[in-house]
Design a protein around this motif. Sequence first.
Motif, mmCIF file in Angstrom:
data_model
loop_
_atom_site.group_PDB
_atom_site.id
_atom_site.type_symbol
_atom_site.label_atom_id
_atom_site.label_comp_id
_atom_site.label_asym_id
_atom_site.label_seq_id
_atom_site.Cartn_x
_atom_site.Cartn_y
_atom_site.Cartn_z
ATOM 1 N N SER A 85 92.799 64.052 7.898
ATOM 2 C CA SER A 85 93.405 64.722 6.747
ATOM 3 C C SER A 85 93.101 63.907 5.507
ATOM 4 C CB SER A 85 94.932 64.825 6.890
ATOM 5 O OG SER A 85 95.293 65.781 7.853
ATOM 6 N N LYS A 86 92.841 64.609 4.434
ATOM 7 C CA LYS A 86 92.685 63.907 3.170
ATOM 8 C C LYS A 86 94.057 63.419 2.713
ATOM 9 C CE LYS A 86 90.369 64.252 -1.310
ATOM 10 N NZ LYS A 86 89.548 65.142 -2.181
ATOM 11 N N ALA A 87 94.105 62.183 2.237
ATOM 12 C CA ALA A 87 95.381 61.599 1.793
ATOM 13 C C ALA A 87 95.094 60.556 0.728
ATOM 14 C CB ALA A 87 96.124 60.954 2.966
ATOM 15 N N HIS A 88 95.765 60.652 -0.392
ATOM 16 C CA HIS A 88 95.595 59.672 -1.466
ATOM 17 C C HIS A 88 94.114 59.456 -1.767
ATOM 18 C CE1 HIS A 88 99.842 58.539 -1.870
ATOM 19 N NE2 HIS A 88 99.922 58.674 -0.567
ATOM 20 N N GLY A 89 93.360 60.516 -1.762
ATOM 21 C CA GLY A 89 91.955 60.460 -2.129
ATOM 22 C C GLY A 89 91.010 60.039 -1.019
ATOM 23 N N GLY A 90 91.550 59.479 0.065
ATOM 24 C CA GLY A 90 90.721 59.038 1.184
ATOM 25 C C GLY A 90 90.961 59.898 2.414
ATOM 26 N N GLN B 178 92.705 59.978 6.251
ATOM 27 C CA GLN B 178 93.521 59.448 7.334
ATOM 28 C C GLN B 178 93.053 60.087 8.625
ATOM 29 O OE1 GLN B 178 96.247 57.016 7.461
ATOM 30 N NE2 GLN B 178 95.347 57.216 9.494
#
Lengths: 279, 279
Positions: free
Chosen positions: A9-14, A16
């Motif tokens: 999943s995309k999270a805080h631009g990066g 996960q």
Amino acid sequence: MTLETVSTSKAHGGTQGVYRHASSATGTPMTFSVYVPAHDPGERLPVLWYLSGLTCTHANVTEKGEYRAACAEHRVIFIAPDTSPRGDGVPDAEGYDFGQGAGFYLDATQAPWSANFRMRTYVEDELPALIAAEFPMADMTRQSITGHSMGGHGALTIGLRNPDRFRSVSAFAPIASAMRCSWGEKALTGYLGTNLAAWRVHDACALIADGARLSELLVDQGDADGFLDQLKPELLREACAAAGIPLTLRMQPGYDHSYYFISTFLPDHIAWHAERLQA
Amino acid sequence: MTLETVSTSKAHGGTQGVYRHASSATGTPMTFSVYVPAHDPGERLPVLWYLSGLTCTHANVTEKGEYRAACAEHRVIFIAPDTSPRGDGVPDAEGYDFGQGAGFYLDATQAPWSANFRMRTYVEDELPALIAAEFPMADMTRQSITGHSMGGHGALTIGLRNPDRFRSVSAFAPIASAMRCSWGEKALTGYLGTNLAAWRVHDACALIADGARLSELLVDQGDADGFLDQLKPELLREACAAAGIPLTLRMQPGYDHSYYFISTFLPDHIAWHAERLQA
């Protein structure tokens, strides 16, 4: 080795991710999570290992740790292994403090545990090799390690035994001396038998007494932690003082043993490690 | 009303609590969480309501939302109710999108749901009165509301129906028009029957078409969300455009429907609400 992607999943631009692979160390499938911040093509990012405590899988810190914003800001990869082999064919025991979920980051020598409970080899050797092979953006020349409770014990003992591998070591509410608390005595006896010499490399204070050194150490400990009788931060303070290891031990007023405590201070630790992980 | 404290933990300098009480609206015990940042004696802090999505309890956002650091920084109280009544005596249905965990923030009129599924009264009236009575540091003259998915639908519809109560309204991946998606059609039919007039006060776009207004609206929506066919952000965009409601709809590239998406942008929303909640 093949690596199965369980989810990303995309999270805080990066990104996960959660991944699974067949471990040769444990003889079981093992699951772990990796957060990779946004980065430039070809850029290599330093790595922070996080070792979890009793009963936890990779999922606890991945869901509750609140580390992604800080890792994105400081461009640090965050890796969270499981705490033991798991599954129907894996030995287990009554109680949360031994068997599945309680690997103690050692290689068991006693039956029936020795077949699967090889978390030292898994975390020290197999998983780093897998990360190096499968995550080309991970700069394995820049690694640091932290952990919580039993995982704090893991971070300290692995860090003390591998001083050239880790730029920095920190911990949250670690088991300071596995030989001197009931959790640790039960685990060391069960997994390693009664050979006390084999215990000492799995006890942070004993490693220090026997000559292992760190250039510095950061530890946060809640003073409302219900497990202080197991964790014994005063033993770590004494061991570091005797060995001349600069220890920053922050007794955090009112904090307990939960992820509410960890998530409050984990961003601090990430910033602290990131300074020491600069290229 | 008596309020039972299920747990409290110190987090980010404040207190994360979980509480339970006997709800007169639902006729069941209801559990909710409240985060109260550190504050001065006698200081009163504004309140942000967070309504959760299908299947969720208070626990999902409490564990995974990563809101405490921002709430502590901006000194905002964060309240997370459950999404429905629960328990053995409460009607339920097959599927995750109706019955327990799927209250849709309305008062059911149809048997057997009407006895317990009264989440509109619970969230609009009963719980705010309980908060006002039991949390003296909560300044109920300064409230804002947000939510995710079904909870975004709840935040929008409750906000649109109570424009004088909320200083600001935002949402994450909200169900834009409950009447025009299969989740909503199933819920509105099951809870309210086929009287379409009763449906319109539980549909954000219909409320706007019928004259309800907000001074502005902030919505984040991942463009990799697997439920876009239910959420239909384009309907909200059209409704706001036709009504002259200033909508900031941020289509976030690569983000899905999970808490990895929510936790990335929830601190932004807290800062946005906090500006509007200043004394």
